[in-house]
Every structure is written in structure tokens, then in C-alpha cells.
Design a protein around this motif. Structure first.
Motif, PDB file in Angstrom:
ATOM      1  N   UNK A 135     127.011   6.348  50.846  1.00 25.17           N
ATOM      2  CA  UNK A 135     126.133   5.319  51.376  1.00 25.17           C
ATOM      3  C   UNK A 135     125.356   5.915  52.550  1.00 25.17           C
ATOM      4  N   UNK A 136     124.279   5.241  52.880  1.00 18.82           N
ATOM      5  CA  UNK A 136     123.520   5.621  54.065  1.00 18.82           C
ATOM      6  C   UNK A 136     123.356   4.395  54.943  1.00 18.82           C
ATOM      7  N   UNK A 137     123.142   4.660  56.215  1.00 15.37           N
ATOM      8  CA  UNK A 137     122.870   3.583  57.167  1.00 15.37           C
ATOM      9  C   UNK A 137     121.384   3.622  57.500  1.00 15.37           C
ATOM     10  N   UNK A 171     119.044  10.921  60.767  1.00 15.90           N
ATOM     11  CA  UNK A 171     120.017  11.979  60.469  1.00 15.90           C
ATOM     12  C   UNK A 171     120.790  11.734  59.164  1.00 15.90           C
ATOM     13  N   UNK A 172     120.384  10.743  58.408  1.00 17.68           N
ATOM     14  CA  UNK A 172     121.085  10.420  57.163  1.00 17.68           C
ATOM     15  C   UNK A 172     120.552  11.245  55.982  1.00 17.68           C
ATOM     16  N   UNK A 173     121.375  11.328  54.948  1.00 16.95           N
ATOM     17  CA  UNK A 173     121.010  12.035  53.726  1.00 16.95           C
ATOM     18  C   UNK A 173     120.055  11.182  52.893  1.00 16.95           C
ATOM     19  N   UNK A 174     118.797  11.277  53.185  1.00 14.95           N
ATOM     20  CA  UNK A 174     117.758  10.518  52.483  1.00 14.95           C
ATOM     21  C   UNK A 174     116.460  11.174  52.886  1.00 14.95           C
ATOM     22  N   UNK A 193     124.197  -1.016  55.687  1.00 17.88           N
ATOM     23  CA  UNK A 193     124.811   0.014  54.848  1.00 17.88           C
ATOM     24  C   UNK A 193     124.233  -0.164  53.456  1.00 17.88           C
ATOM     25  N   UNK A 194     123.726   0.926  52.885  1.00 12.29           N
ATOM     26  CA  UNK A 194     123.079   0.861  51.572  1.00 12.29           C
ATOM     27  C   UNK A 194     123.856   1.722  50.582  1.00 12.29           C
ATOM     28  N   UNK A 195     124.198   1.130  49.429  1.00 11.85           N
ATOM     29  CA  UNK A 195     124.832   1.894  48.348  1.00 11.85           C
ATOM     30  C   UNK A 195     123.773   2.269  47.327  1.00 11.85           C
ATOM     31  N   UNK A 208     126.357  -4.041  53.381  1.00  7.77           N
ATOM     32  CA  UNK A 208     127.035  -4.379  54.624  1.00  7.77           C
ATOM     33  C   UNK A 208     126.045  -4.386  55.777  1.00  7.77           C
ATOM     34  N   UNK A 209     126.388  -5.152  56.804  1.00 11.67           N
ATOM     35  CA  UNK A 209     125.581  -5.147  58.024  1.00 11.67           C
ATOM     36  C   UNK A 209     126.424  -4.469  59.095  1.00 11.67           C
ATOM     37  N   UNK A 210     125.894  -3.410  59.647  1.00 11.11           N
ATOM     38  CA  UNK A 210     126.658  -2.586  60.591  1.00 11.11           C
ATOM     39  C   UNK A 210     126.711  -3.280  61.949  1.00 11.11           C
ATOM     40  N   UNK A 261     127.269   7.412  65.342  1.00 22.74           N
ATOM     41  CA  UNK A 261     126.236   7.206  64.321  1.00 22.74           C
ATOM     42  C   UNK A 261     124.980   8.010  64.613  1.00 22.74           C
ATOM     43  N   UNK A 313     131.508   0.290  61.214  1.00 22.29           N
ATOM     44  CA  UNK A 313     132.185  -0.977  60.928  1.00 22.29           C
ATOM     45  C   UNK A 313     131.131  -2.001  60.513  1.00 22.29           C
ATOM     46  N   UNK A 329     130.315  -8.140  58.103  1.00 18.22           N
ATOM     47  CA  UNK A 329     129.717  -8.855  56.975  1.00 18.22           C
ATOM     48  C   UNK A 329     129.416  -7.822  55.892  1.00 18.22           C
ATOM     49  N   UNK A 385     131.566   8.678  58.800  1.00 17.89           N
ATOM     50  CA  UNK A 385     130.295   9.408  58.767  1.00 17.89           C
ATOM     51  C   UNK A 385     130.628  10.889  58.642  1.00 17.89           C
ATOM     52  N   UNK A 416     120.980  16.564  52.487  1.00 15.56           N
ATOM     53  CA  UNK A 416     119.940  16.629  53.504  1.00 15.56           C
ATOM     54  C   UNK A 416     120.192  15.671  54.660  1.00 15.56           C
ATOM     55  N   UNK A 460     123.497  13.206  56.941  1.00 10.61           N
ATOM     56  CA  UNK A 460     124.831  12.611  56.977  1.00 10.61           C
ATOM     57  C   UNK A 460     125.045  11.600  55.867  1.00 10.61           C
ATOM     58  N   UNK A 520     129.363   4.878  46.815  1.00  7.88           N
ATOM     59  CA  UNK A 520     128.742   6.046  46.190  1.00  7.88           C
ATOM     60  C   UNK A 520     129.150   7.359  46.845  1.00  7.88           C
TER      61      UNK A 520
END
Lengths: 89, 89, 89, 89, 89
Positions: A1-3, A32-35, A54-56, A78-80, A86, D11, D14, D26, D36, D38, D73
């Protein structure tokens, strides 16, 4: 997942019937996420613009959100509301 | 999913039989989307060149578009007619 | 799917038994396609070196080409003989 | 799979019900790995911050970790305690 | 699939039970392949360090290598012993 952060939404009147009733949100992954750019994700948790979510991705989005037969490859799941490390390097 | 513009189409006379009858459109994802180039997507909604569309990727394209046994990994599943924040930074 | 040019082939005598009898072609995606390098794809349509082909990626390659139980993640599923806008900006 | 370092956690109060009870870590993939950025991964092995872990991506994370119906995922599936050539050029 | 060189291996004593007995090799994809870094792949063919191998990614790795329920997203499925055009421009 990514945030990422919800930055907008998309409306498609003409669409695949499996998508009827879904809300499509535009999510900007944290830098800094994998996207490598924004993702259009179905909202599974009632997220609003500006929220950190949070995205799946992939089959997890369909199967994990009771949309196994819909053409959905991304979902907000999810809502972080808290995190450690992070945005740190 | 990603949002992009339909910029062309591809014809393949010799092809896998599961693809017979499908229209293959070339979609250029918007520049801020999570993609690194053009995608060839089966058209599931009657999209035309120049339209802004929603594209589902991976198994979602096959399974969500009643082509579960076809070698399809991308499908146009909606035509975008309204959006918030689609091109903003 | 992505469109690319067949630029070579690979032979592996020692391999997973699900791959016996398959031809492995090296495909160079067109430079504007969503890919970041060459793909080794099983040939499903009798493609030759130099031909411009349509490649399906992921589970679509296995399931759509009657190789559901083989470790195949890419397949050539069409030979492109006509297109609109394939290389335009 | 990719190897990375656990650098934090997230965390989400919801969230999708299939995610209740999961820990979201993470992971920063090692710089030479195929990633590419986290990844947020469900912890399947009791990994702590600072540990070097093996992360499975895609449907493997759900299906291999007894969460077939959860929108997951990515999962931490091993803690690396020895390696050859992990960081060499 | 991608072609790469086996450059090392990883040991994880604490791991998902579906991974017990698997060998994890580090594969460096050839520089012109569609990959953006090293992959940790389960060895399905007895590959050794230094060998040039064929790697299957995604669900193909699990399902094609009789590990359908293991958290495996990459597998070495062939050892390349001949090729045409593998490293040419």
C-alpha cells in the motif's frame, strides 16, 4: 500500500456498470512513496479531500473491497491518523 | 486507475482469439498520473479520440469488463466529464 | 498492453516444465509506451524479429493464452498492422 | 520480493474491516532494489523498526499471508539475517 | 519476464511458513530490461551465482511454480543458455 493525500475527485457519467455508485478520488502519494504519480482510487472508507489515506493497489483493491467483479485497481482502504517515520529520511 | 487522453488506436489483424472484436485505443495518461508512458487499452465504453478517460489496469481490466479469459491488461472503463483537482499541483 | 518491436529471442534449456515448448521473444517497447525497458514475452501469435507487436502483461498473459499454470507474465498477443497516432506526440 | 528496512509505522483507525488487527509498517527498500520508494506493508512475521526484511508484493501478499480477502498488496514475509551480495555493485 | 544475473542470495530464518525450504536469490536485471533494480526471486531451477536467468514476476511466480499459496512474487524459471539480440541496442 501507499500513503497519500486526497487532492480531488473525478466524475464519469458514462462508465462500466460495475463502477456505478463508486466515488473516484484522486490521491497524490507522499513524495517518498513507491509511486510515480497520482492514482485514481475508489473510496472505501468515506475519505474527504485533504485527508491522508492508505491506498491498496491491484487485485487487492477489488477483492478486498467487495468489488471483485468491478474494473477497480486502486482503493482507499484507511484514513491515516497516526504514524511514526512517515516523512523522515 | 489513471486518467488519460485517447490519442490513437491500434489494429492487429493477426491476434489472440480472445481479442477478436475488441477495439484497442492508445491512451496518454495525464502528466501527473502514476504511469510512465502510453497504454494500449481495450475500449469498454465507446470512447473516441480526444476524450479524457478512466483506465483500469491489471486483472481488473479483464475481470471487470467480462473478458476474464482474454489477454487484456488495460481497459477504458469511464469517460471523465467532471473533476476537481485533476490537473492542480 | 504495450506496443513494441521484437528485437531478439532467448533460449533456456533448463527451465520450469510449464515453459517447455514456448518461444521467448525479446520485445523493445516503443519509446513513448508505459514500460521502462525490454520485456521477455512468450510468443502467442507467431511473431518474428522486427515485427511490431502488442504485448499483454501480468496475469492476462497466462490466463489469456491458455497457459494459466505456467510462470509467464508477458505474451505477444497481436501483430500490429495499422495504427493511428502510435508515435505522435 | 524486495529487501528493505523497516523505518516506521502507520495507524488508521477508520479502515476497511479486512484490515482490522493488522500492523502497517513503512519499509524503505534498499537503494539497489526494484522499487521507487517506500512501501506500506502488513507485518506477517513480527518485524520491528530498524530490521532488514523481505517484502512480498501484489496478490502474493494477500494470498500467501492468509488474508486472501483483505485489501493488502504488500506484506513483510521474512526477516533477513544473512545475505551474499546484497549491497554489492 | 526479465533476464538478469544472479548476484547473491538472502537468508531469512524467521519467515512466513509458506517460504520454508525456498532459496532466495538476488537477481540484477540486465540494464536494458524493464525493471528498476534488483529482485529477490525464489529459485525454481537450481540457478547459481553468476548465471544469467529468466525471472517471472507477479502471480505467475507463485502459480507457475507450484507455490500458489506462498507469498512469492518473483521466481527464477529458466537458465538462459543462448540468445539473439539480448544486449544489442
Amino acid at each position: 500500500m501507499v500513503v497519500g493525500k486526497v487532492v480531488g475527485s473525478v466524475v464519469a457519467t458514462r462508465k462500466n456498470e460495475g463502477l456505478v455508485g463508486s466515488k473516484f478520488m484522486i490521491v497524490e502519494p507522499l513524495s517518498n512513496m513507491s509511486a510515480n504519480g497520482r492514482i485514481v482510487a475508489v473510496d472505501n472508507v468515506g475519505a474527504g479531500i485533504g485527508e491522508i489515506v492508505l491506498v491498496a493497489l491491484g487485485s487487492a483493491a477489488r477483492i478486498g473491497c467487495d468489488m471483485a467483479n468491478a474494473p477497480v485497481d486502486a482503493a482507499i482502504v484507511g484514513i491515516v491518523d497516526n504514524s511514526i517515520g512517515l516523512m523522515e529520511d
